[in-house]
Scaffold this motif. Sequence first.
Motif, PDB file in Angstrom:
ATOM      1  N   ASP A 257      46.963  43.440  46.537  1.00 18.13           N
ATOM      2  CA  ASP A 257      48.089  42.987  47.252  1.00 18.13           C
ATOM      3  C   ASP A 257      47.379  41.625  48.008  1.00 18.13           C
ATOM      4  O   ASP A 257      47.595  41.488  49.226  1.00 18.13           O
ATOM      5  CB  ASP A 257      48.339  43.777  48.498  1.00 18.13           C
ATOM      6  N   ALA A 258      46.883  40.679  46.910  1.00 18.91           N
ATOM      7  CA  ALA A 258      46.252  39.508  47.622  1.00 18.91           C
ATOM      8  C   ALA A 258      46.516  38.293  46.462  1.00 18.91           C
ATOM      9  O   ALA A 258      46.985  38.691  45.464  1.00 18.91           O
ATOM     10  CB  ALA A 258      44.901  39.573  47.827  1.00 18.91           C
ATOM     11  N   GLY A 259      46.423  37.056  46.987  1.00 16.49           N
ATOM     12  CA  GLY A 259      46.939  36.077  46.262  1.00 16.49           C
ATOM     13  C   GLY A 259      47.912  35.274  46.729  1.00 16.49           C
ATOM     14  O   GLY A 259      48.311  35.006  47.961  1.00 16.49           O
ATOM     15  N   THR A 260      48.368  34.214  45.703  1.00 20.26           N
ATOM     16  CA  THR A 260      49.403  33.073  46.408  1.00 20.26           C
ATOM     17  C   THR A 260      50.321  33.020  45.288  1.00 20.26           C
ATOM     18  O   THR A 260      50.410  33.854  44.325  1.00 20.26           O
ATOM     19  CB  THR A 260      48.655  31.844  46.492  1.00 20.26           C
TER      20      THR A 260
ATOM     21  N   TYR B 168      43.646  41.901  41.563  1.00 19.40           N
ATOM     22  CA  TYR B 168      43.912  43.320  41.010  1.00 19.40           C
ATOM     23  C   TYR B 168      42.405  44.010  41.007  1.00 19.40           C
ATOM     24  O   TYR B 168      41.268  43.230  41.156  1.00 19.40           O
ATOM     25  CB  TYR B 168      44.595  43.434  39.736  1.00 19.40           C
ATOM     26  N   ALA B 169      42.386  45.154  40.973  1.00 15.05           N
ATOM     27  CA  ALA B 169      41.239  45.949  40.828  1.00 15.05           C
ATOM     28  C   ALA B 169      41.271  46.352  39.303  1.00 15.05           C
ATOM     29  O   ALA B 169      42.559  47.141  38.940  1.00 15.05           O
ATOM     30  CB  ALA B 169      40.732  47.042  41.572  1.00 15.05           C
ATOM     31  N   ASP B 170      40.315  46.613  38.613  1.00 17.39           N
ATOM     32  CA  ASP B 170      40.148  47.058  37.071  1.00 17.39           C
ATOM     33  C   ASP B 170      40.244  48.694  37.391  1.00 17.39           C
ATOM     34  O   ASP B 170      39.890  49.067  38.804  1.00 17.39           O
ATOM     35  CB  ASP B 170      39.266  46.600  36.319  1.00 17.39           C
TER      36      ASP B 170
ATOM     37  N   PRO C  76      37.275  43.563  41.005  1.00 19.09           N
ATOM     38  CA  PRO C  76      38.374  42.820  41.392  1.00 19.09           C
ATOM     39  C   PRO C  76      38.377  41.677  40.130  1.00 19.09           C
ATOM     40  O   PRO C  76      37.397  41.455  39.323  1.00 19.09           O
ATOM     41  CB  PRO C  76      38.099  42.105  42.443  1.00 19.09           C
ATOM     42  N   PHE C  77      39.844  41.496  39.866  1.00 16.86           N
ATOM     43  CA  PHE C  77      39.889  40.200  38.926  1.00 16.86           C
ATOM     44  C   PHE C  77      41.170  39.569  39.300  1.00 16.86           C
ATOM     45  O   PHE C  77      41.938  40.018  39.932  1.00 16.86           O
ATOM     46  CB  PHE C  77      39.964  40.670  37.311  1.00 16.86           C
ATOM     47  N   CYS C  78      41.617  38.461  38.863  1.00 18.17           N
ATOM     48  CA  CYS C  78      42.689  37.509  38.905  1.00 18.17           C
ATOM     49  C   CYS C  78      43.566  37.119  38.012  1.00 18.17           C
ATOM     50  O   CYS C  78      42.796  36.852  36.739  1.00 18.17           O
ATOM     51  CB  CYS C  78      42.446  36.315  39.877  1.00 18.17           C
ATOM     52  N   LEU C  79      44.776  37.425  37.872  1.00 13.15           N
ATOM     53  CA  LEU C  79      45.826  36.599  36.904  1.00 13.15           C
ATOM     54  C   LEU C  79      46.046  35.439  37.710  1.00 13.15           C
ATOM     55  O   LEU C  79      46.303  35.236  38.928  1.00 13.15           O
ATOM     56  CB  LEU C  79      46.916  37.380  36.921  1.00 13.15           C
ATOM     57  N   VAL C  80      45.786  34.233  36.913  1.00 13.96           N
ATOM     58  CA  VAL C  80      46.044  32.959  37.348  1.00 13.96           C
ATOM     59  C   VAL C  80      47.064  32.239  36.514  1.00 13.96           C
ATOM     60  O   VAL C  80      46.913  32.294  35.243  1.00 13.96           O
ATOM     61  CB  VAL C  80      44.807  32.127  37.239  1.00 13.96           C
TER      62      VAL C  80
END
Length: 118
Positions: A96-99, A105-107, A112-116
């Motif tokens: 529940d974080a980002g822009t 996300y967490a694996d 943690p990892f991000c989809l960009v």
Amino acid sequence: MIGKLHALVIDCEDPDTLAAFYQELLGMTRVHEEDGFISIGDAAGVPSVDFQRVERLVRPQWPDADHPQQMHVDVLVDDLDAGEAAVLRLGATSLDAGTETFRVYADPSGHPFCLVLS
């Protein structure tokens, strides 16, 4: 395939010093720099190693689980909603974080990892 590797992001107290170390170690150059954040790579637009400033770094003491590694993977996707649905099906958890341009996300192991958005 859900996406392509964008960057490996490493938390550190001094991005300039750590980037210089990895530049020398890996033979890469600086491809992006802004306040508290440096990217190195073979060229702009290809996967990079990034260094982001954190105020208080708890140094890793591998393999001590009380002091884990501070880095995560950024994955480029064409569509954040489709990417999110796909990684959740694989067992990821939304943090529940980002822009509008990235989501965190967490694996399945909690890393943690991000989809960009590409």
